[in-house]
Design a protein around this motif. Sequence first.
Motif, PDB file in Angstrom:
ATOM      1  N   ASN A 190     -15.897 -21.852 -50.529  1.00 55.92           N
ATOM      2  CA  ASN A 190     -15.393 -20.830 -51.389  1.00 55.92           C
ATOM      3  C   ASN A 190     -15.808 -21.340 -52.814  1.00 55.92           C
ATOM      4  O   ASN A 190     -15.667 -22.311 -53.258  1.00 55.92           O
ATOM      5  CB  ASN A 190     -13.963 -20.655 -51.503  1.00 55.92           C
ATOM      6  CG  ASN A 190     -13.507 -20.058 -50.028  1.00 55.92           C
ATOM      7  OD1 ASN A 190     -13.632 -19.169 -49.661  1.00 55.92           O
ATOM      8  ND2 ASN A 190     -12.544 -20.894 -49.123  1.00 55.92           N
ATOM      9  N   SER A 233     -18.274 -18.170 -49.109  1.00 59.51           N
ATOM     10  CA  SER A 233     -17.697 -17.003 -49.624  1.00 59.51           C
ATOM     11  C   SER A 233     -17.591 -16.896 -51.099  1.00 59.51           C
ATOM     12  O   SER A 233     -17.229 -18.036 -51.735  1.00 59.51           O
ATOM     13  CB  SER A 233     -16.056 -16.713 -49.068  1.00 59.51           C
ATOM     14  OG  SER A 233     -15.612 -15.822 -49.284  1.00 59.51           O
ATOM     15  N   HIS A 264     -16.389 -15.481 -54.740  1.00 56.89           N
ATOM     16  CA  HIS A 264     -15.368 -14.799 -55.446  1.00 56.89           C
ATOM     17  C   HIS A 264     -15.925 -14.488 -56.921  1.00 56.89           C
ATOM     18  O   HIS A 264     -16.483 -15.349 -57.300  1.00 56.89           O
ATOM     19  CB  HIS A 264     -14.005 -15.538 -55.437  1.00 56.89           C
ATOM     20  CG  HIS A 264     -13.594 -15.787 -54.071  1.00 56.89           C
ATOM     21  ND1 HIS A 264     -12.608 -15.020 -53.407  1.00 56.89           N
ATOM     22  CD2 HIS A 264     -14.093 -16.861 -53.056  1.00 56.89           C
ATOM     23  CE1 HIS A 264     -12.372 -15.735 -51.985  1.00 56.89           C
ATOM     24  NE2 HIS A 264     -13.354 -16.709 -51.799  1.00 56.89           N
ATOM     25  N   ASN A 269      -6.436 -18.564 -53.470  1.00 52.37           N
ATOM     26  CA  ASN A 269      -7.488 -18.831 -52.500  1.00 52.37           C
ATOM     27  C   ASN A 269      -7.915 -20.394 -52.737  1.00 52.37           C
ATOM     28  O   ASN A 269      -7.613 -20.754 -53.594  1.00 52.37           O
ATOM     29  CB  ASN A 269      -8.721 -18.079 -52.891  1.00 52.37           C
ATOM     30  CG  ASN A 269      -8.680 -16.407 -52.708  1.00 52.37           C
ATOM     31  OD1 ASN A 269      -8.846 -15.995 -51.725  1.00 52.37           O
ATOM     32  ND2 ASN A 269      -8.318 -16.043 -53.807  1.00 52.37           N
ATOM     33  N   ILE A 327     -10.443 -22.561 -53.499  1.00 55.29           N
ATOM     34  CA  ILE A 327     -11.744 -22.567 -54.015  1.00 55.29           C
ATOM     35  C   ILE A 327     -12.430 -23.992 -54.278  1.00 55.29           C
ATOM     36  O   ILE A 327     -11.412 -24.868 -54.758  1.00 55.29           O
ATOM     37  CB  ILE A 327     -11.645 -21.802 -55.536  1.00 55.29           C
ATOM     38  CG1 ILE A 327     -11.071 -20.466 -55.518  1.00 55.29           C
ATOM     39  CG2 ILE A 327     -12.908 -21.920 -56.294  1.00 55.29           C
ATOM     40  CD1 ILE A 327     -11.942 -19.452 -54.577  1.00 55.29           C
TER      41      ILE A 327
END
Length: 336
Positions: A6, A31, A33, A48, A50
């Motif tokens: 992430n 992913s 963000h 999340n 991260i």
Amino acid sequence: MHKLRNVLICDDSPVVHKAMAKYLSHYSELSLHYAEDGEQAIECLVNNQIDVLFLDLTMPVMDGFEVLQRLPVSKHETHVIVLSADVQKEAIERCLALGANSFLSKPFNQPQLATALSKVGVRFTPPQPAQVKTAVPSQGVKPAALAPSQYVASFKEVANIALGRGAAIISDHFGDFIKMPVPNVAMLSAAELVMAINDIKHQSEIVAIAQRFVGGGIHGEALICLQGKDIARFGHRLGFSQIDEYKNEVVIDIANLMVSSFLVSLSEQMNIPFSVRQPIVLEDYMAWGDIHCEKNDYFTVEYRYQAEVLDVQCDVLFMMDQNSTSVIKRIMETLH
């Protein structure tokens, strides 16, 4: 080294979001963000896991320094790579002191991005060669035209980089930290410009200076407004002196530095050499109409520099005519 899952890109520039998405698109199982300010970034970090946060410094609502001061906000380990146009030596030192793992200055490219990630021990898993599609440009094809909002956003990022380098130049002369501004890039109508100038005229605490510039088909004028009780001290620390008490050498020198430091970096990015006229102080008895306002709209860049340790504020408004707008748009299409 651990696998990257992430990534959070916190930047108020859609141009940066787009560039980062492009640079990271070659890696699988990733992913992305996005956040446009520090508050959104904190919320994303809470909700999340991260792995890497790319963090801009100059943003509305909550800036990057405030985000660093708030971290950590979860138990998950997040590596922070500051990605900023503010390249002042003290800005970099503050980020590292607040826990940032690395600092990447704008503009940047994919190899620099990969190097920054390797420094925080991140391992990418590239996709198979067959999965990567390489676009082959056709000969003679012109760059796609940008919509008005797109070229304004692109120029705002160019201006942001120019301001960051300008702040570093001023900070080096000044010997202290300069608060990095967020530039406002927009079209301004002639009526709005007249209102802004009239508002400045009626503020007695402001010293206003005008300076014209030209280069590569771009014609414009900068309006610099200085205020604060420490203008003379600010000028002295920049290395400027007052010889004649009845003249305004210091404010003229300050204004010239504010304008030229921005234009030098802008010139490098746009590949246009700019020349400037001598700044003039706009006194009460002068015809402010010298900053002529036609009926057309103006392409404008507005920003504010503030010294952290002195009472001095410098607001700068760059105004460019309608013909300049077409030149800027064409250059932005080439760059992006």
